[in-house]
Design an enzyme around this catalytic site. Structure first.
Site, PDB file in Angstrom:
ATOM      1  N   TYR A  52      31.724 -34.996 -20.568  1.00 41.34           N
ATOM      2  CA  TYR A  52      32.256 -33.492 -19.910  1.00 41.34           C
ATOM      3  C   TYR A  52      31.752 -32.628 -20.393  1.00 41.34           C
ATOM      4  CZ  TYR A  52      35.377 -30.019 -19.134  1.00 41.34           C
ATOM      5  OH  TYR A  52      36.705 -28.486 -18.820  1.00 41.34           O
ATOM      6  N   GLU A  64      14.699 -11.301  -2.027  1.00 41.18           N
ATOM      7  CA  GLU A  64      14.138 -11.160  -0.479  1.00 41.18           C
ATOM      8  C   GLU A  64      13.920 -12.390   0.522  1.00 41.18           C
ATOM      9  OE1 GLU A  64       9.009 -11.887   0.332  1.00 41.18           O
ATOM     10  OE2 GLU A  64       8.984 -10.664  -0.832  1.00 41.18           O
ATOM     11  N   TYR A  65      13.809 -13.861  -0.199  1.00 38.70           N
ATOM     12  CA  TYR A  65      14.187 -14.391   0.890  1.00 38.70           C
ATOM     13  C   TYR A  65      15.852 -14.633   1.988  1.00 38.70           C
ATOM     14  CZ  TYR A  65      10.518 -18.474   0.292  1.00 38.70           C
ATOM     15  OH  TYR A  65      10.151 -18.930  -0.161  1.00 38.70           O
ATOM     16  N   HIS A  88      13.198 -12.005  -7.366  1.00 45.73           N
ATOM     17  CA  HIS A  88      13.029 -11.020  -6.478  1.00 45.73           C
ATOM     18  C   HIS A  88      12.744 -11.939  -5.392  1.00 45.73           C
ATOM     19  CE1 HIS A  88       9.050  -8.956  -4.129  1.00 45.73           C
ATOM     20  NE2 HIS A  88      10.599  -7.794  -4.445  1.00 45.73           N
ATOM     21  N   ASN A  89      11.509 -12.059  -5.469  1.00 43.33           N
ATOM     22  CA  ASN A  89      11.791 -13.275  -4.288  1.00 43.33           C
ATOM     23  C   ASN A  89      12.474 -13.744  -3.377  1.00 43.33           C
ATOM     24  OD1 ASN A  89       8.992 -12.046  -4.845  1.00 43.33           O
ATOM     25  ND2 ASN A  89       8.047 -14.142  -4.153  1.00 43.33           N
ATOM     26  N   SER A 107       4.498  -7.062  -6.418  1.00 41.21           N
ATOM     27  CA  SER A 107       4.522  -7.094  -5.263  1.00 41.21           C
ATOM     28  C   SER A 107       4.551  -6.010  -4.174  1.00 41.21           C
ATOM     29  CB  SER A 107       6.530  -7.295  -5.970  1.00 41.21           C
ATOM     30  OG  SER A 107       6.960  -7.568  -4.528  1.00 41.21           O
ATOM     31  N   LYS A 120      10.078 -12.178 -11.055  1.00 41.23           N
ATOM     32  CA  LYS A 120       9.869 -12.026  -9.776  1.00 41.23           C
ATOM     33  C   LYS A 120      10.094 -12.611  -9.093  1.00 41.23           C
ATOM     34  CE  LYS A 120       5.704 -10.325  -6.489  1.00 41.23           C
ATOM     35  NZ  LYS A 120       5.758 -11.421  -5.562  1.00 41.23           N
ATOM     36  N   GLY A 133       2.655  -6.934  -1.798  1.00 39.75           N
ATOM     37  CA  GLY A 133       1.323  -7.568  -0.294  1.00 39.75           C
ATOM     38  C   GLY A 133       0.507  -6.487  -0.862  1.00 39.75           C
ATOM     39  N   GLY A 154     -11.293 -12.683  -8.928  1.00 40.15           N
ATOM     40  CA  GLY A 154     -10.113 -13.010  -8.367  1.00 40.15           C
ATOM     41  C   GLY A 154     -10.578 -11.898  -6.729  1.00 40.15           C
ATOM     42  N   LEU A 155     -11.058 -11.856  -6.017  1.00 39.31           N
ATOM     43  CA  LEU A 155     -11.033 -10.776  -4.737  1.00 39.31           C
ATOM     44  C   LEU A 155     -11.196 -11.238  -3.229  1.00 39.31           C
ATOM     45  CD1 LEU A 155     -14.725  -9.281  -6.302  1.00 39.31           C
ATOM     46  CD2 LEU A 155     -12.904  -8.224  -6.367  1.00 39.31           C
TER      47      LEU A 155
END
Length: 482
Positions: free
Chosen positions: A480, A190-191, A186-187, A129, A183, A131, A10-11
């Protein structure tokens, strides 16, 4: 020819940057991409003359790897991950390791881990994380999955990740989908952090009438204290940035926010676990509301609110906004950690909560000085049920409380939306209330559905039903659920 220490599929920009990072730390990396022209472009471009082996099939990639083979997937979450796992398995041997470094949903990682292990292989799902820049210069990494695989990838991951005071922002999180769950949280946090900062900005802009340059200076000052963080730092820079005509660029950006779904996943996980993740939920819904731009424009012409009037000391109110932001941020992290604690019980994960705070100290989007305090809190008390019960955070909220209440009150009175700050305050008040109104709610449930209730004068776990109307008899439902 020397074989590679690790392979990467995945480049896109994250994958390329991770490869460059690994190579710069002394590792040889074999690379593959489904569109093979990208392989040629990379190895003859950025990767030229470096210890990077370009390969043009899955088979060739695997042949170029040292045993146990380690293959990292940096592809789009969902079906592409499953597709590459299926393509890899026939070429791998017992003890080889597949690593998913994308933003996969943790239930998928749990499923894939079980499936890959059933084939005699190991699986790691790791949050990455920070970016594009983090991938290149040092991300925060949150690996989980097959514990047996960790010793083989640990030297690579801890070499390439961010460091804070020499400590790597990467350690083993836990079994199965633990890494991707952390993760995801974490996101979600971040929101929450971003929404709180935006509310502080809107209060300064709409209530105090401040210019972007003035606000930039405020955020610059805040970044020198307990709010010191990456997001406060970039907010300072964004507010100071000028468009081609010399005017603030922030003023011409459309006010509709996008999202990739990880905040939504965090909210859904909280609902599944029965954990009140109110602030992050409001942050997600605030983005949804922002997306309804045309509706809001129409509503602004028909629906009225109070006239915005500020009277008083502007600098004093800015300090109150800072306190409200800090107190609400504490609540957000308290809720996020409560969710992780609940999920750990559900899925049998042994999470290191102080260690997670350390992983977030550097490299990632929510990196901040504040996280060091969270680590200290869990080092003092490994069984801490809620961050608000730690002495430091309890004291911080106590000191911020009057300013926080005043900010939320003035926002409501002046019609300035502060959903995250307000929901955090409501959660705080609910959490510290010994006797809530749910006794009436249970009576209502028993009245219309015979759902039963517990009594203050009876042991927990003993359930009662009342024939409220005189016509219902003594038959109770068995649904209940506290």
């Amino acid at each position: 020819m020397k074989k590679a220490d690790i392979g990467l599929i995945g480049l896109a920009v994250m994958g390329e940057n991770l490869v460059m990072n690994m190579e710069s730390k002394g590792f040889t990396v074999a690379v593959f991409n489904r569109t093979t022209s990208k392989v040629t472009h990379f190895v003859e471009g950025r990767g030229k003359g470096k210890n990077i082996i370009g390969t043009y099939s899955i088979e060739e990639l695997v042949e170029n790897l040292e045993k146990p083979r380690k293959v990292m997937l940096m592809v789009k979450a969902g079906a592409p991950v499953d597709s590459f796992i299926e393509q890899l398995i026939p070429h791998l041997e017992k003890g080889d390791i597949i690593i998913d470094g994308g933003n996969s949903h943790f239930p998928d990682t749990i499923r894939r881990c079980q499936y890959v292990e059933s084939k005699g292989l190991y699986y790691i799902g790791t949050g990455v994380s920070g970016g594009e820049e983090g991938a290149l210069k040092g991300p925060s990494m949150m690996p989980g999955g097959s514990p047996e695989a960790w010793p083989y990838v640990k030297p690579i991951f801890q070499s390439i990740c961010a460091k804070v005071n020499g400590e790597p922002c990467c350690d083993w999180v836990g079994e199965g989908g633990a890494g991707h769950f952390v993760k995801m949280v974490h996101n979600g946090i971040e929101y929450g952090d971003m929404q709180l900062i935006c509310e502080a900005y809107q209060l300064m802009r709409d209530y105090l009438g401040m210019t972007p340059d003035e606000m930039s200076q405020v955020f610059g000052e805040w970044n020198k204290g307990e709010l010191d963080s990456y997001l406060i730092e970039i907010t300072r820079d964004i507010l100071a940035y000028k468009d081609k005509d010399g005017k603030p660029l922030v003023d011409v950006i459309l006010d509709t926010a996008g999202q990739k779904g990880t905040g939504k996943w965090t909210g859904i996980a909280a609902l599944d676990e029965g954990v009140p993740l109110t602030l992050i939920g409001e942050a997600v819904f605030a983005r949804c509301l922002s997306a309804a731009k045309e509706e809001r424009v129409a509503a602004s012409k028909k629906l009225t609110g109070p006239e915005v009037v500020f009277e008083g000391d502007r600098m004093a109110f800015i300090e109150k906004i800072r306190k409200a932001l800090y107190a609400a941020k504490i609540v957000s992290y308290a809720q996020g950690y409560a969710l992780m604690r609940s999920a750990a019980r559900t899925y049998g994960w042994n999470l290191n909560y102080g260690g997670i705070a350390m992983m977030w100290r550097g490299g990632c989007i929510i990196r901040s000085v504040f996280l060091g305090k969270i680590r200290e809190a869990f080092e003092k008390d490994h069984e801490l049920t809620n961050l608000l019960m730690d002495d430091y955070f309890a004291q911080a909220v106590e000191e911020a409380q009057s300013g926080w209440r005043d900010v939320v009150s003035q926002a409501v009175l002046n019609g300035v939306p502060v959903p995250a700050m307000a929901s955090a305050l409501t959660y705080f008040d609910g959490y510290r209330t010994q006797r809530l109104s749910a006794n009436l709610l249970q009576a209502q449930r028993d009245y219309f559905g015979a759902h039963t209730y517990e009594r203050l004068d009876a042991p927990r776990g003993e359930f009662f039903h009342t024939d409220w109307t005189g016509e219902g008899g003594d038959t109770a439902a068995s649904t209940y659920n506290a």
